[in-house]
Design a protein around this motif. Structure first.
Motif, PDB file in Angstrom:
ATOM      1  N   GLU A  95      87.200  36.881  54.943  1.00 55.33           N
ATOM      2  CA  GLU A  95      88.203  36.983  55.814  1.00 55.33           C
ATOM      3  C   GLU A  95      88.069  38.258  56.353  1.00 55.33           C
ATOM      4  O   GLU A  95      88.460  39.388  57.140  1.00 55.33           O
ATOM      5  CB  GLU A  95      89.473  36.472  55.556  1.00 55.33           C
ATOM      6  CG  GLU A  95      90.360  37.092  56.531  1.00 55.33           C
ATOM      7  CD  GLU A  95      91.676  36.581  55.736  1.00 55.33           C
ATOM      8  OE1 GLU A  95      92.882  36.327  57.176  1.00 55.33           O
ATOM      9  OE2 GLU A  95      91.885  35.995  55.204  1.00 55.33           O
ATOM     10  N   ARG A  96      88.453  39.380  55.305  1.00 52.52           N
ATOM     11  CA  ARG A  96      88.204  40.623  55.250  1.00 52.52           C
ATOM     12  C   ARG A  96      87.094  41.410  56.110  1.00 52.52           C
ATOM     13  O   ARG A  96      87.489  42.621  56.966  1.00 52.52           O
ATOM     14  CB  ARG A  96      88.251  41.273  53.914  1.00 52.52           C
ATOM     15  CG  ARG A  96      89.726  41.904  53.617  1.00 52.52           C
ATOM     16  CD  ARG A  96      90.073  42.753  52.357  1.00 52.52           C
ATOM     17  NE  ARG A  96      88.979  42.189  51.557  1.00 52.52           N
ATOM     18  CZ  ARG A  96      89.317  41.678  50.347  1.00 52.52           C
ATOM     19  NH1 ARG A  96      90.677  40.940  50.127  1.00 52.52           N
ATOM     20  NH2 ARG A  96      88.292  41.503  49.317  1.00 52.52           N
ATOM     21  N   ALA A  97      85.887  40.991  55.466  1.00 49.02           N
ATOM     22  CA  ALA A  97      84.318  41.385  56.216  1.00 49.02           C
ATOM     23  C   ALA A  97      84.471  40.989  57.895  1.00 49.02           C
ATOM     24  O   ALA A  97      84.379  41.809  58.686  1.00 49.02           O
ATOM     25  CB  ALA A  97      83.468  40.954  55.939  1.00 49.02           C
ATOM     26  N   ARG A  98      84.803  40.245  58.495  1.00 49.81           N
ATOM     27  CA  ARG A  98      85.247  39.505  59.589  1.00 49.81           C
ATOM     28  C   ARG A  98      85.994  40.325  60.862  1.00 49.81           C
ATOM     29  O   ARG A  98      85.462  40.746  61.223  1.00 49.81           O
ATOM     30  CB  ARG A  98      85.552  38.149  60.038  1.00 49.81           C
ATOM     31  CG  ARG A  98      84.315  36.626  59.467  1.00 49.81           C
ATOM     32  CD  ARG A  98      84.430  35.825  60.104  1.00 49.81           C
ATOM     33  NE  ARG A  98      83.954  34.800  59.301  1.00 49.81           N
ATOM     34  CZ  ARG A  98      84.387  34.626  58.117  1.00 49.81           C
ATOM     35  NH1 ARG A  98      85.336  34.589  57.408  1.00 49.81           N
ATOM     36  NH2 ARG A  98      83.296  33.650  57.060  1.00 49.81           N
ATOM     37  N   LEU A  99      87.131  40.530  59.904  1.00 45.90           N
ATOM     38  CA  LEU A  99      88.463  41.538  60.788  1.00 45.90           C
ATOM     39  C   LEU A  99      87.390  42.983  60.809  1.00 45.90           C
ATOM     40  O   LEU A  99      87.758  43.834  61.825  1.00 45.90           O
ATOM     41  CB  LEU A  99      89.409  41.486  59.495  1.00 45.90           C
ATOM     42  CG  LEU A  99      90.377  40.062  60.306  1.00 45.90           C
ATOM     43  CD1 LEU A  99      91.422  40.281  59.281  1.00 45.90           C
ATOM     44  CD2 LEU A  99      90.944  40.122  61.493  1.00 45.90           C
ATOM     45  N   ARG A 100      86.936  43.329  59.937  1.00 47.02           N
ATOM     46  CA  ARG A 100      86.022  44.595  59.618  1.00 47.02           C
ATOM     47  C   ARG A 100      84.791  44.609  60.738  1.00 47.02           C
ATOM     48  O   ARG A 100      85.111  45.987  61.518  1.00 47.02           O
ATOM     49  CB  ARG A 100      85.414  45.397  58.582  1.00 47.02           C
ATOM     50  CG  ARG A 100      86.880  45.611  57.452  1.00 47.02           C
ATOM     51  CD  ARG A 100      85.666  45.749  56.676  1.00 47.02           C
ATOM     52  NE  ARG A 100      86.376  46.631  54.985  1.00 47.02           N
ATOM     53  CZ  ARG A 100      87.147  46.036  54.127  1.00 47.02           C
ATOM     54  NH1 ARG A 100      85.858  44.965  53.758  1.00 47.02           N
ATOM     55  NH2 ARG A 100      88.066  46.494  53.146  1.00 47.02           N
TER      56      ARG A 100
ATOM     57  N   ARG B 221      77.869  47.740  56.354  1.00 48.26           N
ATOM     58  CA  ARG B 221      78.528  47.445  54.561  1.00 48.26           C
ATOM     59  C   ARG B 221      78.728  46.805  55.447  1.00 48.26           C
ATOM     60  O   ARG B 221      79.267  44.904  54.471  1.00 48.26           O
ATOM     61  CB  ARG B 221      79.070  48.391  54.477  1.00 48.26           C
ATOM     62  CG  ARG B 221      79.362  48.829  53.194  1.00 48.26           C
ATOM     63  CD  ARG B 221      79.911  49.194  52.268  1.00 48.26           C
ATOM     64  NE  ARG B 221      82.023  48.607  52.005  1.00 48.26           N
ATOM     65  CZ  ARG B 221      82.543  49.648  52.998  1.00 48.26           C
ATOM     66  NH1 ARG B 221      82.209  50.586  52.047  1.00 48.26           N
ATOM     67  NH2 ARG B 221      83.788  49.435  52.845  1.00 48.26           N
ATOM     68  N   ALA B 222      79.871  45.666  56.152  1.00 45.50           N
ATOM     69  CA  ALA B 222      81.045  44.618  56.607  1.00 45.50           C
ATOM     70  C   ALA B 222      79.539  43.482  56.627  1.00 45.50           C
ATOM     71  O   ALA B 222      80.151  42.707  56.248  1.00 45.50           O
ATOM     72  CB  ALA B 222      81.787  45.246  57.362  1.00 45.50           C
ATOM     73  N   LYS B 223      78.973  43.742  57.678  1.00 43.61           N
ATOM     74  CA  LYS B 223      77.805  42.711  57.655  1.00 43.61           C
ATOM     75  C   LYS B 223      77.543  41.650  57.088  1.00 43.61           C
ATOM     76  O   LYS B 223      77.297  40.679  56.253  1.00 43.61           O
ATOM     77  CB  LYS B 223      76.952  42.902  58.981  1.00 43.61           C
ATOM     78  CG  LYS B 223      77.579  43.527  60.253  1.00 43.61           C
ATOM     79  CD  LYS B 223      76.551  43.351  60.733  1.00 43.61           C
ATOM     80  CE  LYS B 223      77.444  43.523  63.181  1.00 43.61           C
ATOM     81  NZ  LYS B 223      75.604  44.101  63.461  1.00 43.61           N
ATOM     82  N   LEU B 224      77.144  43.219  55.414  1.00 43.89           N
ATOM     83  CA  LEU B 224      76.574  43.047  54.320  1.00 43.89           C
ATOM     84  C   LEU B 224      77.218  41.983  53.389  1.00 43.89           C
ATOM     85  O   LEU B 224      76.638  41.034  52.663  1.00 43.89           O
ATOM     86  CB  LEU B 224      75.521  43.779  53.575  1.00 43.89           C
ATOM     87  CG  LEU B 224      74.895  43.656  51.919  1.00 43.89           C
ATOM     88  CD1 LEU B 224      73.972  42.677  52.659  1.00 43.89           C
ATOM     89  CD2 LEU B 224      74.786  45.079  51.602  1.00 43.89           C
ATOM     90  N   SER B 225      78.984  42.239  53.359  1.00 39.61           N
ATOM     91  CA  SER B 225      79.959  41.937  52.150  1.00 39.61           C
ATOM     92  C   SER B 225      79.817  40.889  53.156  1.00 39.61           C
ATOM     93  O   SER B 225      80.292  39.282  52.169  1.00 39.61           O
ATOM     94  CB  SER B 225      81.309  42.646  52.610  1.00 39.61           C
ATOM     95  OG  SER B 225      81.768  42.385  51.832  1.00 39.61           O
ATOM     96  N   LEU B 226      80.387  39.924  54.433  1.00 42.70           N
ATOM     97  CA  LEU B 226      80.139  38.938  54.861  1.00 42.70           C
ATOM     98  C   LEU B 226      79.132  38.032  54.716  1.00 42.70           C
ATOM     99  O   LEU B 226      79.038  36.391  54.100  1.00 42.70           O
ATOM    100  CB  LEU B 226      80.379  38.908  56.211  1.00 42.70           C
ATOM    101  CG  LEU B 226      80.648  37.487  57.293  1.00 42.70           C
ATOM    102  CD1 LEU B 226      81.631  37.013  56.433  1.00 42.70           C
ATOM    103  CD2 LEU B 226      80.507  37.693  58.721  1.00 42.70           C
ATOM    104  N   GLN B 227      77.880  38.457  54.918  1.00 49.38           N
ATOM    105  CA  GLN B 227      76.603  37.787  54.374  1.00 49.38           C
ATOM    106  C   GLN B 227      77.214  36.968  52.850  1.00 49.38           C
ATOM    107  O   GLN B 227      76.481  36.265  51.899  1.00 49.38           O
ATOM    108  CB  GLN B 227      75.518  38.180  54.590  1.00 49.38           C
ATOM    109  CG  GLN B 227      74.461  37.771  54.247  1.00 49.38           C
ATOM    110  CD  GLN B 227      74.125  36.574  54.830  1.00 49.38           C
ATOM    111  OE1 GLN B 227      73.694  36.487  56.105  1.00 49.38           O
ATOM    112  NE2 GLN B 227      74.081  34.927  54.284  1.00 49.38           N
TER     113      GLN B 227
END
Length: 141
Positions: free
Chosen positions: A126-131, A95-101
């Motif tokens: 930024e939040r997605a990268r940190l996750r 989910r974090a990778k999808l959010s970052l994309q």
């Protein structure tokens, strides 16, 4: 050994209550602070980042992703009031990778976006990268 107790709260739920901590690394808007025994009493603004709670020899270390808020240190109690927070063990990497994309795709062409919308997508990325970073660190240790 003197321990702090740490509470991590968001507007929607209690993330953690009375975690024992020998020391902490807290992300603030002025930089990361290290909280050790007999730390001065403070109230400070949180930055988006990783909060590390060091349990010492008696308790496991724990990591949390925070996005802005306030931290209060008084006596042996640390209270974190964050807009959002999640423990490293709760991070959904896919989910974090999808959010970052999605955020990066939206930022490729900012035409038609207000300054607030651009800022929103920058913060989301930024939040997605940190996750992702937090989850990968947790898996490797």
């Amino acid at each position: 050994m003197k321990y702090y107790t740490v509470d991590i709260l968001t507007p929607s739920k209690i993330i953690a209550k009375a975690i024992p901590a020998e020391s902490l690394l807290i992300p603030t808007v002025r930089g990361q602070i290290n909280v050790l025994e007999n730390h001065t009493h403070i109230v400070t603004k949180l930055a988006t980042g990783i909060l590390t709670v060091f349990g010492g020899p008696d308790y496991a270390d724990r990591n949390f992703l925070l996005s802005s808020g306030v931290c209060k240190i008084l006596e042996n109690k640390v209270i974190i009031l964050a807009n959002t927070a999640e423990e490293s063990t709760e991070v959904n990497v896919e989910r974090a990778k999808l959010s970052l994309q999605n955020a990066e795709d939206r930022l490729k062409n900012t035409e038609g976006l207000s300054i607030e919308e651009v800022d929103h997508y920058v913060q989301k990325a930024e939040r997605a990268r940190l996750r992702i970073q937090l989850a990968e660190f947790t898996r490797s240790h």
